[in-house]
Scaffold this motif. Structure first.
Motif, PDB file in Angstrom:
ATOM      1  N   UNK A  42       0.820  -1.202   0.000  1.00 22.93           N
ATOM      2  CA  UNK A  42       0.000   0.000   0.000  1.00 22.93           C
ATOM      3  C   UNK A  42       0.861   1.262   0.000  1.00 22.93           C
ATOM      4  N   UNK A  43       1.827   1.315   0.920  1.00 24.19           N
ATOM      5  CA  UNK A  43       2.674   2.511   1.051  1.00 24.19           C
ATOM      6  C   UNK A  43       3.476   2.759  -0.226  1.00 24.19           C
ATOM      7  N   UNK A  44       4.009   1.690  -0.809  1.00 24.72           N
ATOM      8  CA  UNK A  44       4.757   1.839  -2.064  1.00 24.72           C
ATOM      9  C   UNK A  44       3.842   2.331  -3.182  1.00 24.72           C
ATOM     10  N   UNK A  45       2.610   1.821  -3.213  1.00 26.73           N
ATOM     11  CA  UNK A  45       1.657   2.238  -4.241  1.00 26.73           C
ATOM     12  C   UNK A  45       1.319   3.721  -4.089  1.00 26.73           C
ATOM     13  N   UNK A  46       1.172   4.179  -2.847  1.00 24.66           N
ATOM     14  CA  UNK A  46       0.913   5.604  -2.625  1.00 24.66           C
ATOM     15  C   UNK A  46       2.082   6.440  -3.133  1.00 24.66           C
ATOM     16  N   UNK A  47       3.302   6.004  -2.829  1.00 21.97           N
ATOM     17  CA  UNK A  47       4.494   6.733  -3.279  1.00 21.97           C
ATOM     18  C   UNK A  47       4.591   6.744  -4.805  1.00 21.97           C
ATOM     19  N   UNK A  48       4.371   5.584  -5.420  1.00 21.06           N
ATOM     20  CA  UNK A  48       4.437   5.496  -6.880  1.00 21.06           C
ATOM     21  C   UNK A  48       3.388   6.391  -7.533  1.00 21.06           C
ATOM     22  N   UNK A  49       2.187   6.387  -6.974  1.00 18.86           N
ATOM     23  CA  UNK A  49       1.103   7.203  -7.520  1.00 18.86           C
ATOM     24  C   UNK A  49       1.436   8.687  -7.418  1.00 18.86           C
ATOM     25  N   UNK A  50       1.889   9.097  -6.256  1.00 20.25           N
ATOM     26  CA  UNK A  50       2.241  10.512  -6.066  1.00 20.25           C
ATOM     27  C   UNK A  50       3.356  10.932  -7.019  1.00 20.25           C
ATOM     28  N   UNK A  51       4.360  10.095  -7.138  1.00 17.74           N
ATOM     29  CA  UNK A  51       5.481  10.415  -8.026  1.00 17.74           C
ATOM     30  C   UNK A  51       5.033  10.455  -9.488  1.00 17.74           C
ATOM     31  N   UNK A  52       4.145   9.549  -9.884  1.00 15.75           N
ATOM     32  CA  UNK A  52       3.654   9.534 -11.266  1.00 15.75           C
ATOM     33  C   UNK A  52       2.917  10.824 -11.595  1.00 15.75           C
ATOM     34  N   UNK A  54       3.176  13.718 -10.020  1.00 19.29           N
ATOM     35  CA  UNK A  54       4.119  14.829  -9.954  1.00 19.29           C
ATOM     36  C   UNK A  54       4.900  14.944 -11.262  1.00 19.29           C
ATOM     37  N   UNK A  55       5.398  13.829 -11.753  1.00 15.80           N
ATOM     38  CA  UNK A  55       6.141  13.842 -13.021  1.00 15.80           C
ATOM     39  C   UNK A  55       5.235  14.231 -14.191  1.00 15.80           C
ATOM     40  N   UNK A  56       3.989  13.768 -14.131  1.00  9.27           N
ATOM     41  CA  UNK A  56       3.038  14.118 -15.190  1.00  9.27           C
ATOM     42  C   UNK A  56       2.813  15.628 -15.224  1.00  9.27           C
ATOM     43  N   UNK A  57       2.629  16.238 -14.061  1.00 13.06           N
ATOM     44  CA  UNK A  57       2.397  17.676 -14.020  1.00 13.06           C
ATOM     45  C   UNK A  57       3.609  18.442 -14.545  1.00 13.06           C
ATOM     46  N   UNK A  58       4.786  18.040 -14.106  1.00 18.99           N
ATOM     47  CA  UNK A  58       6.008  18.702 -14.574  1.00 18.99           C
ATOM     48  C   UNK A  58       6.156  18.576 -16.092  1.00 18.99           C
ATOM     49  N   UNK A  59       5.848  17.395 -16.617  1.00 22.76           N
ATOM     50  CA  UNK A  59       5.962  17.181 -18.063  1.00 22.76           C
ATOM     51  C   UNK A  59       4.948  18.042 -18.816  1.00 22.76           C
ATOM     52  N   UNK A  60       3.705  18.050 -18.343  1.00 22.19           N
ATOM     53  CA  UNK A  60       2.664  18.822 -19.016  1.00 22.19           C
ATOM     54  C   UNK A  60       2.986  20.307 -19.065  1.00 22.19           C
ATOM     55  N   UNK A  61       3.641  20.803 -18.023  1.00 18.49           N
ATOM     56  CA  UNK A  61       3.992  22.220 -17.975  1.00 18.49           C
ATOM     57  C   UNK A  61       4.928  22.607 -19.124  1.00 18.49           C
ATOM     58  N   UNK A  62       5.674  21.641 -19.640  1.00 17.40           N
ATOM     59  CA  UNK A  62       6.600  21.920 -20.734  1.00 17.40           C
ATOM     60  C   UNK A  62       6.082  21.540 -22.108  1.00 17.40           C
ATOM     61  N   UNK A  63       4.876  20.956 -22.178  1.00 18.07           N
ATOM     62  CA  UNK A  63       4.333  20.521 -23.460  1.00 18.07           C
ATOM     63  C   UNK A  63       3.681  21.667 -24.216  1.00 18.07           C
ATOM     64  N   UNK A  64       3.841  21.637 -25.520  1.00 20.68           N
ATOM     65  CA  UNK A  64       3.149  22.554 -26.417  1.00 20.68           C
ATOM     66  C   UNK A  64       1.709  22.065 -26.585  1.00 20.68           C
ATOM     67  N   UNK A  65       0.782  22.961 -26.939  1.00 24.21           N
ATOM     68  CA  UNK A  65      -0.620  22.567 -27.106  1.00 24.21           C
ATOM     69  C   UNK A  65      -0.837  21.415 -28.092  1.00 24.21           C
ATOM     70  N   UNK A  66      -0.067  21.374 -29.179  1.00 31.55           N
ATOM     71  CA  UNK A  66      -0.267  20.290 -30.152  1.00 31.55           C
ATOM     72  C   UNK A  66       0.131  18.934 -29.563  1.00 31.55           C
ATOM     73  N   UNK A  67       1.112  18.933 -28.687  1.00 29.60           N
ATOM     74  CA  UNK A  67       1.506  17.676 -28.043  1.00 29.60           C
ATOM     75  C   UNK A  67       0.427  17.219 -27.052  1.00 29.60           C
ATOM     76  N   UNK A  68      -0.161  18.154 -26.326  1.00 28.15           N
ATOM     77  CA  UNK A  68      -1.250  17.817 -25.397  1.00 28.15           C
ATOM     78  C   UNK A  68      -2.451  17.319 -26.187  1.00 28.15           C
TER      79      UNK A  68
END
Length: 184
Positions: A42-52, A54-68
């Motif tokens: 459970x604890x590992x799944x929570x960590x993996x989910x949070x990290x996923x 977080x990385x998704x948000x950081x990636x989206x912040x750098x994406x151009x509209x056509x990529x989104x």
């Protein structure tokens, strides 16, 4: 492609912050349940989910509209999760084992009866133990196919392997689970 993909993609294009809320709301359960089946804790799944996310948000912040606009959110999140899980598994294999007991904390749904809680806990523990006995590539393929319910084409994108290899991993994983007594 998931039915949630289009509304999430539109929301992300309109406003990243609001759209990310939509992304999180649409896929948090899926990402967490996948992480739980992959990690077995459970604890590992929570960590993996949070990290996923977080990385998704950081990636989206750098994406151009056509990529989104071309994004397939469900498959994209599963790819991020799988990469984090693999990296964590590699890092964990390099560390010496600890003697500490790692019992996950069980969260209880107050609407759920005692019998349902016990059955869910027992079944979840058994499944996690059985999945943990599969080789990494088979576990990932089986979880993505039969827990997450991704089509073979999306699993191939997530795992970056050919569709035939996905089918092989799923088939061998299920065969092995049957041999272990976990699947009928």
């Amino acid at each position: 492609m998931s039915e949630n993909d289009e509304p999430v993609r539109k929301a992300l294009l309109e406003d990243l912050d609001t759209g990310f809320g939509e992304l999180y709301g649409a896929y948090r359960g899926l990402v967490f349940s996948t992480a739980l089946r992959l990690s077995g804790r459970w604890a590992d799944a929570e960590d993996l989910t949070a990290e996923a996310f977080l990385r998704a948000f950081k990636a989206l912040a750098g994406y151009e509209p056509d990529r989104i606009a071309a994004l397939q959110p469900r498959a994209w999140l599963m790819t991020i999760l799988m990469n984090i899980w693999r990296n964590c598994a590699r890092a964990k294999s390099r560390r010496p084992p600890t003697d500490l007991v790692d019992d996950p904390v069980e969260t209880v749904d107050p609407r759920e009866g005692v019998e349902e809680t016990a059955a869910r806990h027992e079944t979840g523990d058994e499944l996690a133990e059985l999945l943990g006995q599969l080789p990494e590539e088979q576990r990932a393929a089986v979880v993505l196919r039969h827990v997450v319910d991704l089509p073979v084409s999306e699993i191939a994108m997530v795992l970056k392997i050919p569709q035939g290899t996905v089918k092989s991993h799923v088939s061998r994983g299920l065969h092995r689970l049957r041999a272990l007594g976990g699947v009928r």
